[in-house]
Design a protein around this motif. Sequence first.
Motif, PDB file in Angstrom:
ATOM      1  N   VAL A 307       0.837  -1.200   0.000  1.00 12.26           N
ATOM      2  CA  VAL A 307       0.000   0.000   0.000  1.00 12.26           C
ATOM      3  C   VAL A 307       0.875   1.255   0.000  1.00 12.26           C
ATOM      4  O   VAL A 307       0.578   2.238  -0.676  1.00 12.26           O
ATOM      5  CB  VAL A 307      -0.959  -0.009   1.203  1.00 12.26           C
ATOM      6  CG1 VAL A 307      -1.572   1.344   1.414  1.00 12.26           C
ATOM      7  CG2 VAL A 307      -2.029  -1.053   0.987  1.00 12.26           C
ATOM      8  N   GLU A 308       1.988   1.178   0.732  1.00 10.27           N
ATOM      9  CA  GLU A 308       2.887   2.335   0.745  1.00 10.27           C
ATOM     10  C   GLU A 308       3.466   2.593  -0.641  1.00 10.27           C
ATOM     11  O   GLU A 308       3.539   3.730  -1.100  1.00 10.27           O
ATOM     12  CB  GLU A 308       4.017   2.120   1.763  1.00 10.27           C
ATOM     13  CG  GLU A 308       3.582   2.442   3.184  1.00 10.27           C
ATOM     14  CD  GLU A 308       4.573   1.947   4.216  1.00 10.27           C
ATOM     15  OE1 GLU A 308       4.296   2.144   5.407  1.00 10.27           O
ATOM     16  OE2 GLU A 308       5.616   1.363   3.829  1.00 10.27           O
ATOM     17  N   ASN A 309       3.878   1.517  -1.302  1.00 12.76           N
ATOM     18  CA  ASN A 309       4.386   1.665  -2.664  1.00 12.76           C
ATOM     19  C   ASN A 309       3.320   2.255  -3.575  1.00 12.76           C
ATOM     20  O   ASN A 309       3.591   3.117  -4.407  1.00 12.76           O
ATOM     21  CB  ASN A 309       4.798   0.305  -3.233  1.00 12.76           C
ATOM     22  CG  ASN A 309       6.097  -0.168  -2.661  1.00 12.76           C
ATOM     23  OD1 ASN A 309       6.842   0.640  -2.099  1.00 12.76           O
ATOM     24  ND2 ASN A 309       6.375  -1.444  -2.772  1.00 12.76           N
ATOM     25  N   TYR A 310       2.123   1.755  -3.403  1.00  6.40           N
ATOM     26  CA  TYR A 310       1.004   2.195  -4.216  1.00  6.40           C
ATOM     27  C   TYR A 310       0.737   3.680  -4.001  1.00  6.40           C
ATOM     28  O   TYR A 310       0.515   4.427  -4.949  1.00  6.40           O
ATOM     29  CB  TYR A 310      -0.219   1.377  -3.811  1.00  6.40           C
ATOM     30  CG  TYR A 310      -1.223   1.195  -4.906  1.00  6.40           C
ATOM     31  CD1 TYR A 310      -0.942   0.357  -5.979  1.00  6.40           C
ATOM     32  CD2 TYR A 310      -2.449   1.844  -4.871  1.00  6.40           C
ATOM     33  CE1 TYR A 310      -1.856   0.172  -6.979  1.00  6.40           C
ATOM     34  CE2 TYR A 310      -3.381   1.665  -5.871  1.00  6.40           C
ATOM     35  CZ  TYR A 310      -3.079   0.818  -6.931  1.00  6.40           C
ATOM     36  OH  TYR A 310      -3.986   0.651  -7.911  1.00  6.40           O
ATOM     37  N   ASP A 311       0.787   4.074  -2.721  1.00  8.44           N
ATOM     38  CA  ASP A 311       0.570   5.489  -2.399  1.00  8.44           C
ATOM     39  C   ASP A 311       1.616   6.371  -3.077  1.00  8.44           C
ATOM     40  O   ASP A 311       1.322   7.439  -3.591  1.00  8.44           O
ATOM     41  CB  ASP A 311       0.648   5.716  -0.884  1.00  8.44           C
ATOM     42  CG  ASP A 311      -0.640   5.276  -0.201  1.00  8.44           C
ATOM     43  OD1 ASP A 311      -1.615   4.997  -0.927  1.00  8.44           O
ATOM     44  OD2 ASP A 311      -0.658   5.205   1.032  1.00  8.44           O
ATOM     45  N   ILE A 337       6.632  -3.151 -10.620  1.00  3.93           N
ATOM     46  CA  ILE A 337       6.952  -3.933  -9.434  1.00  3.93           C
ATOM     47  C   ILE A 337       5.805  -3.878  -8.427  1.00  3.93           C
ATOM     48  O   ILE A 337       5.361  -4.901  -7.903  1.00  3.93           O
ATOM     49  CB  ILE A 337       8.268  -3.430  -8.818  1.00  3.93           C
ATOM     50  CG1 ILE A 337       9.387  -3.838  -9.776  1.00  3.93           C
ATOM     51  CG2 ILE A 337       8.459  -3.983  -7.424  1.00  3.93           C
ATOM     52  CD1 ILE A 337      10.748  -3.806  -9.182  1.00  3.93           C
ATOM     53  N   ALA A 338       5.294  -2.679  -8.192  1.00  3.48           N
ATOM     54  CA  ALA A 338       4.214  -2.546  -7.211  1.00  3.48           C
ATOM     55  C   ALA A 338       2.925  -3.183  -7.711  1.00  3.48           C
ATOM     56  O   ALA A 338       2.178  -3.770  -6.947  1.00  3.48           O
ATOM     57  CB  ALA A 338       3.996  -1.078  -6.886  1.00  3.48           C
ATOM     58  N   LEU A 339       2.695  -3.063  -9.011  1.00  5.38           N
ATOM     59  CA  LEU A 339       1.421  -3.535  -9.558  1.00  5.38           C
ATOM     60  C   LEU A 339       1.348  -5.046  -9.720  1.00  5.38           C
ATOM     61  O   LEU A 339       0.298  -5.607  -9.920  1.00  5.38           O
ATOM     62  CB  LEU A 339       1.163  -2.895 -10.923  1.00  5.38           C
ATOM     63  CG  LEU A 339       0.748  -1.440 -10.827  1.00  5.38           C
ATOM     64  CD1 LEU A 339       0.783  -0.801 -12.183  1.00  5.38           C
ATOM     65  CD2 LEU A 339      -0.641  -1.331 -10.224  1.00  5.38           C
TER      66      LEU A 339
END
Length: 444
Positions: A307-311, A337-339
Amino acid sequence: MLDNLRDAVRKFLTGSSSYDKAVEDFIKELQKSLISADVNVKLVFSLTNKIKERLKNEKPPTYIERREWFIKIVYDELSNLFGGDKEPKVIPDKIPYVIMLVGVQGTGKTTTAGKLAYFYKKKGFKVGLVGADVYRPAALEQLQQLGQQIGVPVYGEPGEKDAVGIAKRGVEKFLSEKMEIIIVDTAGRHGYGEEAALLEEMKNIYEAIKPDEVTLVIDASIGQKAYDLASKFNQASKIGTIIITKMDGTAKGGGALSAVAATGATIKFIGTGEKIDELEVFNPRRFVARILGMGDIETILEKIKEVENYDKMQKKMEEVISGKGKLTLRDVYNQLIALRKMGPLSKLFQLLPGIGMLGQIPEDQLKVGEEKMRKWLAIMNSMTYEELDNPSIIDKSRMRRIALGSGTEIEDVKELIEHYNLMQRTIKMLKRRKKDVEKLLGQF
Ligand code: GDP
Ligand code: MG
């Protein structure tokens, strides 16, 4: 010790009672477990107060459920109680390396000497053991038996009464034999409460052999009383580390651990049984994860990280769309990478404030399959920073080089660049639509 916490976590995460009630019950259970593990009552209450305060002042990140967030907070604070982010260094930074064990009689020094020798031997070091306990009858035989069991040479002088002399000669002999790690077992004839005498003896041997590390061995069953010994030791020895033995089968292990951690000393290993391999590197976070239930904790931590990466990505996209930033292949890389776990790229666009109402985004075009992602990540790994920041410079010959370097086809490189261009166009379109919407909204 603290075994019931794992069940409490499970119950908390899956139970059917209301959130507030579940929190209250969990905190009560936590207090009860810690106090029965002999953790200092004041520490327990300050811990649970901190947890309650964070619950009040912090909000769970989007997509993280309240219950998961709560367990994350408990995990953080419990880790702090047992030493925080301190990760002990167990591999020596120089060779040869001399470790001297000190501690009260019966705490498990000799056993631990054997365990340490085994630990380092398994890591590939040449290890020697020196038996400098001249007080306890059969102390040397005990060490020799351990040495034989694990195939590590033991130095000793049967009948000799001069512990300092033995230690000195033993270390010198092993140094001349090019041993890499030398472990010196000493006598500990003094009882708890005689810290001064213990430290005095430690000083004498210390002066004679100048070890690289002095390790105090403490028996977990003394619980909170470990604090006095550990803090005096910590003040007296700059190169001191601590091993807590008998963490198995004692109710007071939590007390000893938290008390020692409170002195600021580094707990390097814990002993968890009588057998030669029952020694663990002590890492507060890993330790706490285990008592709370490794599986649950790991799942929660991973989710929070995603979630942090996504944010972060979402912020970046907002910047790009509002015209403050530029999209580079580096961003695409991070997104991929995040997705990988979070779903298709189009979801990201829909999350942006005000974008959801902008209508259909070419979802299918933006979806990237797992196989393709793998290829694209390899391709981007073969690019230079300049290329990542400025994809427009990637011409035919660069494409050839990149394909070769990443073990892919030139077509794959082309496809990635096209994906990037598609993203660029989508962003342009979104920017335009955003302006339209703003214009539209402005009229009201
Ligand atoms: P020393 O006097 O400090 O050298 O202590 P010893 O090494 O002789 O150990 C004293 C006793 O504690 C022995 O019976 C060991 O088997 C036992 N012991 C040592 N470490 C542990 C441990 O981590 N767990 C358990 N259960 N027993 C241990
Ligand atoms: Mg001994």
